[in-house]
Design a protein around this motif. Structure first.
Motif, PDB file in Angstrom:
ATOM      1  N   ASP A  53       0.814  -1.211   0.000  1.00 52.88           N
ATOM      2  CA  ASP A  53       0.000   0.000   0.000  1.00 52.88           C
ATOM      3  C   ASP A  53       0.853   1.269   0.000  1.00 52.88           C
ATOM      4  O   ASP A  53       0.505   2.256  -0.636  1.00 52.88           O
ATOM      5  N   SER A  54       1.981   1.247   0.710  1.00 55.08           N
ATOM      6  CA  SER A  54       2.820   2.444   0.735  1.00 55.08           C
ATOM      7  C   SER A  54       3.531   2.654  -0.598  1.00 55.08           C
ATOM      8  O   SER A  54       3.714   3.787  -1.032  1.00 55.08           O
ATOM      9  N   TRP A  55       3.927   1.586  -1.264  1.00 49.29           N
ATOM     10  CA  TRP A  55       4.601   1.728  -2.560  1.00 49.29           C
ATOM     11  C   TRP A  55       3.637   2.120  -3.670  1.00 49.29           C
ATOM     12  O   TRP A  55       4.023   2.767  -4.636  1.00 49.29           O
ATOM     13  N   ASN A  56       2.387   1.726  -3.549  1.00 46.62           N
ATOM     14  CA  ASN A  56       1.404   1.981  -4.598  1.00 46.62           C
ATOM     15  C   ASN A  56       0.349   2.993  -4.175  1.00 46.62           C
ATOM     16  O   ASN A  56      -0.761   2.984  -4.694  1.00 46.62           O
ATOM     17  N   GLN A  57       0.689   3.864  -3.274  1.00 44.73           N
ATOM     18  CA  GLN A  57      -0.259   4.858  -2.790  1.00 44.73           C
ATOM     19  C   GLN A  57      -0.645   5.804  -3.925  1.00 44.73           C
ATOM     20  O   GLN A  57       0.205   6.316  -4.644  1.00 44.73           O
ATOM     21  N   GLY A  58      -1.934   6.003  -4.100  1.00 46.28           N
ATOM     22  CA  GLY A  58      -2.442   6.884  -5.141  1.00 46.28           C
ATOM     23  C   GLY A  58      -2.702   6.184  -6.456  1.00 46.28           C
ATOM     24  O   GLY A  58      -3.251   6.776  -7.372  1.00 46.28           O
ATOM     25  N   ARG A  59      -2.333   4.939  -6.588  1.00 45.06           N
ATOM     26  CA  ARG A  59      -2.535   4.204  -7.829  1.00 45.06           C
ATOM     27  C   ARG A  59      -3.495   3.042  -7.671  1.00 45.06           C
ATOM     28  O   ARG A  59      -3.741   2.310  -8.624  1.00 45.06           O
ATOM     29  N   GLN A  60      -4.024   2.858  -6.508  1.00 42.33           N
ATOM     30  CA  GLN A  60      -4.941   1.751  -6.271  1.00 42.33           C
ATOM     31  C   GLN A  60      -6.379   2.228  -6.367  1.00 42.33           C
ATOM     32  O   GLN A  60      -6.677   3.408  -6.213  1.00 42.33           O
ATOM     33  N   TRP A  61      -7.274   1.276  -6.620  1.00 36.80           N
ATOM     34  CA  TRP A  61      -8.670   1.610  -6.795  1.00 36.80           C
ATOM     35  C   TRP A  61      -9.243   2.306  -5.572  1.00 36.80           C
ATOM     36  O   TRP A  61     -10.029   3.248  -5.692  1.00 36.80           O
ATOM     37  N   LYS A  62      -8.840   1.872  -4.394  1.00 43.73           N
ATOM     38  CA  LYS A  62      -9.377   2.504  -3.184  1.00 43.73           C
ATOM     39  C   LYS A  62      -8.962   3.963  -3.067  1.00 43.73           C
ATOM     40  O   LYS A  62      -9.615   4.738  -2.385  1.00 43.73           O
ATOM     41  N   ASP A  63      -7.883   4.350  -3.743  1.00 45.58           N
ATOM     42  CA  ASP A  63      -7.421   5.735  -3.695  1.00 45.58           C
ATOM     43  C   ASP A  63      -8.057   6.618  -4.772  1.00 45.58           C
ATOM     44  O   ASP A  63      -8.153   7.826  -4.598  1.00 45.58           O
TER      45      ASP A  63
END
Length: 77
Positions: A53-63
């Motif tokens: 989650d920290s590496w992909n913050q802002g790129r996930q559906w939940k974001d």
């Protein structure tokens, strides 16, 4: 002398306590092994999810789903 430990347990007092507590009975050994495996799996999953989650913050559906989800507008009648 196959299977004989070259060290006596008196040289390692903590090992003696470990053996007396966890390895003496097979049921306790298996319970300890399963509990340790469960705890390790739980800790590993939580840690890996936090790293992901920290590496992909802002790129996930939940974001980003708030950008694409359309709120249903109430009809004024």
């Amino acid at each position: 002398m196959a299977g004989v430990c070259p060290y006596s347990l008196s040289q390692f007092p903590y090992l003696h306590c470990y053996v007396q507590t966890f390895i003496r009975k097979n049921t306790v050994l298996l319970t300890t092994a399963f509990a340790g495996a469960f705890a390790f799996e739980l800790a590993f999953d939580i840690t890996s999810n936090k790293v992901w989650d920290s590496w992909n913050q802002g790129r996930q559906w939940k974001d980003i789903k708030h950008r694409y989800m359309v709120k249903e507008e109430e009809d004024d009648e």
